[in-house]
Design an enzyme around this catalytic site. Structure first.
Site, PDB file in Angstrom:
ATOM      1  N   CYS B  16     -13.532   7.872  29.104  1.00  0.00           N
ATOM      2  CA  CYS B  16     -12.889   6.589  29.398  1.00  0.00           C
ATOM      3  C   CYS B  16     -12.680   6.421  30.899  1.00  0.00           C
ATOM      4  O   CYS B  16     -12.166   7.349  31.521  1.00  0.00           O
ATOM      5  CB  CYS B  16     -11.541   6.492  28.685  1.00  0.00           C
ATOM      6  N   PRO B  17     -12.975   5.290  31.519  1.00  0.00           N
ATOM      7  CA  PRO B  17     -13.513   4.069  30.912  1.00  0.00           C
ATOM      8  C   PRO B  17     -15.018   3.929  31.096  1.00  0.00           C
ATOM      9  O   PRO B  17     -15.544   2.835  30.949  1.00  0.00           O
ATOM     10  CB  PRO B  17     -12.794   2.989  31.710  1.00  0.00           C
TER      11      PRO B  17
END
Lengths: 203, 77
Positions: B16-17
């Site tokens: 993430c991200p």
């Protein structure tokens, strides 16, 4: 309500007017909501490697979602806008930070080293080593570097603002910062951005 | 991974991200109605990809999990 439908009195009938207004209002509000671009405003105040992640992760992701993003960097947060990023972590006084080896066999990686504060504070170069280990862990886990996330923010046209007061306070030169900075602003300017934002975060 | 997708994106090993950022980038180069097949290993991508599609108005055609790997097909709208 008794008044014939096609007469002026019928159109001005309060009950029918209310009904017409409610429908119209609902439709307008739905249109408005559909056309609304969400916005995010962040105040970034920390200048360590670990604290650099939350503002850049949220800003880049919001940018990818098509949001309008503004980040105001103030005090130590200004470090995150320097051309040359020299971000470090300090495990000293942070008992929540896991201290793990990013190298070697799994059993060694799994050990959480409890280093006394006295050692962290007293051993020269301790922060440098801890920072190096953190950077290695970040790489091992496929987490983006701060440089990459900052570039992603700029690509998504997030507006990055620098606090002019901090620049004066710490005697920085504007040349030390990336040229993409949207503006050198103060509290009043940021507040007017924050006032119109859907999401406001202080990090 | 679907073989009929217009484009594929390998986001395995990313956290993430990054899967979302790469997906956004890949979609930008596609035309309306084209599909993108994404593979990822980030467990958070399952929920995140749903949220991404909902927010950006793209269609999440399918999403599946198989032994720690996640596969998504997104249609650009």
């Amino acid at each position: 309500m008794g008044a014939p439908e096609n007469t002026l009195a019928g159109h001005l009938d309060p009950a029918r007017l209310d009904e017409w207004f409610d429908q119209r209002f609902e439709a307008r509000m739905a249109e408005r909501e559909a056309a609304h671009v969400p916005s995010l405003a962040i105040i970034a105040t920390k200048g360590t490697l670990d604290w650099a992640y939350p503002p850049f992760i949220l800003a880049s992701t919001a940018g990818a979602l098509g949001w309008d993003v503004s980040v105001f960097f103030t005090f130590y947060g200004l470090e995150l806008l320097k051309k040359d990023l020299k971000l470090a972590i300090s495990p000293l006084g942070n008992p929540s930070m896991p201290m793990k080896m990013p190298f070697g066999p799994q059993w060694l990686k799994d050990i959480n080293w409890h280093v006394p504060n006295l050692v962290m504070a007293g051993v020269p170069g301790f922060e440098k080593v801890a920072t190096g280990l953190m950077q290695q862990t970040v790489k091992n886990k496929g987490v983006a570097s701060i440089d990459d996330l900052r570039s992603a923010c700029l690509e998504a046209e997030a507006k990055l603002y620098a606090c002019q007061m901090t620049v004066d306070l710490f005697g920085y030169s504007q040349d030390a910062f990336i040229p993409e900075i949207e503006g050198w602003i103060g509290a009043a300017s940021f507040l007017s951005i924050a006032q119109k934002s859907d999401v406001n975060l202080f990090i | 991974m679907s073989t009929t997708a217009t484009q594929t994106l390998d986001a395995r090993g990313m956290n993430c991200p990054l899967p979302i950022l790469r997906t956004k980038k890949a979609l930008a180069s596609l035309a309306k109605g084209d599909t993108l097949a994404v593979t990822a290993t980030d467990p958070g991508s399952l929920k995140d990809m749903q949220a991404f599609c909902k927010q950006t108005g793209n269609e999440l055609v399918s999403s599946s999990a198989n032994q720690g790997e996640f596969a998504f097909v997104i249609r650009k709208s």
